[in-house]
Write an enzyme that holds these catalytic residues in place. Structure first.
Site, PDB file in Angstrom:
ATOM      1  N   ASP A 175      -4.702  58.014   7.265  1.00 37.22           N
ATOM      2  CA  ASP A 175      -4.159  57.266   8.358  1.00 37.22           C
ATOM      3  C   ASP A 175      -2.979  58.091   9.157  1.00 37.22           C
ATOM      4  O   ASP A 175      -2.828  57.951  10.172  1.00 37.22           O
ATOM      5  CB  ASP A 175      -3.550  56.068   7.746  1.00 37.22           C
ATOM      6  CG  ASP A 175      -2.593  56.038   6.749  1.00 37.22           C
ATOM      7  OD1 ASP A 175      -2.750  57.047   5.870  1.00 37.22           O
ATOM      8  OD2 ASP A 175      -1.893  55.132   6.528  1.00 37.22           O
ATOM      9  N   SER A 212      -1.104  52.364  -0.405  1.00 33.50           N
ATOM     10  CA  SER A 212      -1.705  51.628   0.369  1.00 33.50           C
ATOM     11  C   SER A 212      -3.111  51.950   0.250  1.00 33.50           C
ATOM     12  O   SER A 212      -4.044  50.958   0.261  1.00 33.50           O
ATOM     13  CB  SER A 212      -1.240  51.221   1.673  1.00 33.50           C
ATOM     14  OG  SER A 212       0.010  50.600   1.511  1.00 33.50           O
TER      15      SER A 212
END
Length: 505
Positions: A256, A63
């Site tokens: 992240d 992602s």
């Protein structure tokens, strides 16, 4: 002819195409909207892995990579390849940030605590990077303790019993494994601070399960019914915790899932849980930039490179309004990563982030927050934005659980929300590109082993045009072609930095 308004980029995260694959959740699920779009709208496929997205050949996309390439409108050389090359040519060991880290620990007499995901998945980190860092630091005379984070998500669910013996054998003299911790605890990204606290306590205070070796820790976890992702934080051998004068070096190169544990290690006013026992570090180092805020706490081996004129920046320069939407699990992707690593919203860029459900694993609630996302999606279409970018997290997040029935339910939930948005879009007179950043839930069984498949895939993803120019068709391409396609629909020029091409023919 006026441009459609809004123009929407809808990313179905983890929705790939695998017509011959076993346990294909999108094909098996009740998805009348996607079925209709694929049958009646211009569509093609996109490549999401390897050199087409700035990764080494054969390396699956993810992602972060996907959204970075989508927003950049060009192929962006990703950190994995950059780090691999630096290790190969020897420049990694000579990097000033790393040598400075070593020098400070030599002065303090402290231990270097290396932490990173211990697999060859290449999505968040890589065992090769761990070994190279351990050799560089221990080879300079600084003792090394490794906090090995087991994966089981970007690789097979039970593969740590293969990675740990190889990792232990490759570590140099002066380096040892101090803890083994599943990524469920050490790599949370959705503010599940109770999980992060358990990883923190094991690393910092040496409290948790115990085992004589990393291999024994994995075997004990399997005996408890835990797969690699969920291995309970385990203290290895005589590891006694961190001390004043030690250093911390995070080897993960994706931001992240590193942010929360590093925040607990470094934020001066951290209060999400009690960070008792946190030492006064002599040095703190990160492989990459984890956020603007983290940059104030950590030195960086590979600083981020500026990406000029991303989709968001270019639309803002035209004086237009845009909206970014995703539930918390994917919020950084439609903001930070899509904007080329920039935290601050562009002028005219609004954002909304419904909370992802607080469940242990998303197979327990495969709908996640799709209904809230869809509510906001419809409202944004009706609000008059020029550009809307939305991400539905379900196919990827539920795909990672390996539960086929849950993945089918996830696809159905997304399909329902997409149908609501398309109805609003038709009223508004807008256009939409429906696509994905990589595959996942279309392959829920490993075709080689017959076991559960929880990782991303190398499969193509769909790209569908709704409400485009009359008679238009779509050409196949790669993720870098999406931003030029969006600009084409918006009747905007393409900046010279975007080397992708519009897919509209």
């Amino acid at each position: 002819m006026t441009a459609p308004k809004p123009v929407v980029l809808c990313i179905l995260d983890g929705w790939g195409l695998d017509p011959d694959g076993p346990a294909n959740a999108p094909l098996l699920a009740d998805t009348p909207v996607m079925d209709r779009l694929m049958a009646t709208c211009p569509n093609a496929t996109l490549t999401t892995f390897g050199p087409d997205v700035g990764l080494p050949s054969g390396q699956m996309g993810n992602s972060e990579v996907g959204h970075t390439n989508i927003g950049a409108g060009r192929v962006v050389a990703m950190d994995l390849g950059q780090i691999d090359l630096a290790i190969e040519d020897g420049s990694f060991a000579r990097n000033p940030a790393l040598t400075g880290f070593i020098d400070r620990l030599k002065s303090s007499g402290g231990t270097a605590h290396l932490m990173g995901v211990a697999s060859d998945g290449g999505v968040h980190g890589h065992t090769d990077h761990i070994i190279a860092a351990a050799k560089a630091v221990a080879g300079a005379g600084v003792p090394v303790v490794l906090h090995a984070i087991t994966d089981g998500r970007d690789v097979a669910p039970k593969s740590a019993d293969r990675f740990m013996p190889a990792l232990e054998a490759a570590l140099p003299e002066g380096a040892r494994i101090g803890t083994v911790i599943g990524r469920y605890y050490a790599m949370d990204r959705d503010n599940r601070w109770d999980r992060v606290a358990r990883a923190f306590v094991a690393m910092v205070r040496a409290q948790g399960e115990t085992a004589e070796s990393a291999q024994a820790a994995v075997a004990a976890a399997y005996g408890r019914g835990e797969t690699d992702e969920f291995i309970a934080p385990t203290v290895i051998g005589g590891y006694a915790g961190m001390r004043d004068g030690d250093g911390i070096f995070c080897l993960n190169f994706r931001a992240d899932r590193a942010r929360e544990i590093l925040r607990a290690m470094a934020q001066p006013d951290f209060d999400a849980f009690d960070p008792a026992g946190l030492p006064d570090f002599a040095a703190k180092l990160g492989m990459v930039s984890y956020s603007d805020e983290h940059d104030g706490w950590f030195d960086i081996v590979f600083p981020k490179r500026e990406i000029v004129n991303t989709l968001g920046a270019w639309v803002a320069k035209q004086g237009l309004r845009q909206f970014r939407l995703a539930e918390t699990e994917k919020y950084p992707h439609v903001t930070f990563f899509l904007n080329g690593g920039q935290e601050t919203p562009e002028t005219g860029e609004d954002r909304f982030m419904p909370d992802s459900p607080k469940v242990a694993t998303y197979d327990l609630q495969p709908e996640m927050s799709a209904e809230e996302v869809s509510d906001s999606f419809v409202a944004a279409i009706e609000a008059g934005y020029d550009l809307i970018v939305v991400n539905y997290a379900n196919p990827d997040m539920v795909g990672h659980t390996g539960d086929l029935e849950a993945a089918k339910a996830a696809c159905t939930a997304v399909d329902t929300g997409l149908g609501r948005a398309l109805a609003a879009l038709e009223v508004a007179g807008g256009a939409m590109i429906v696509t994905a950043d990589h595959g996942n839930c279309e392959t829920m069984i490993d075709p080689e082993t017959g076991g559960t498949h929880t990782a991303h895939t190398l499969n193509p993803v769909p790209v569908i045009l709704v409400g485009g120019p009359e008679g238009a068709t779509l050409a196949p391409g790669r993720l870098a072609d999406l931003a030029p396609t969006i600009l084409h629909l918006m009747h905007l020029p393409q900046p010279v930095e975007m080397t992708g091409r519009s897919l509209i023919r």
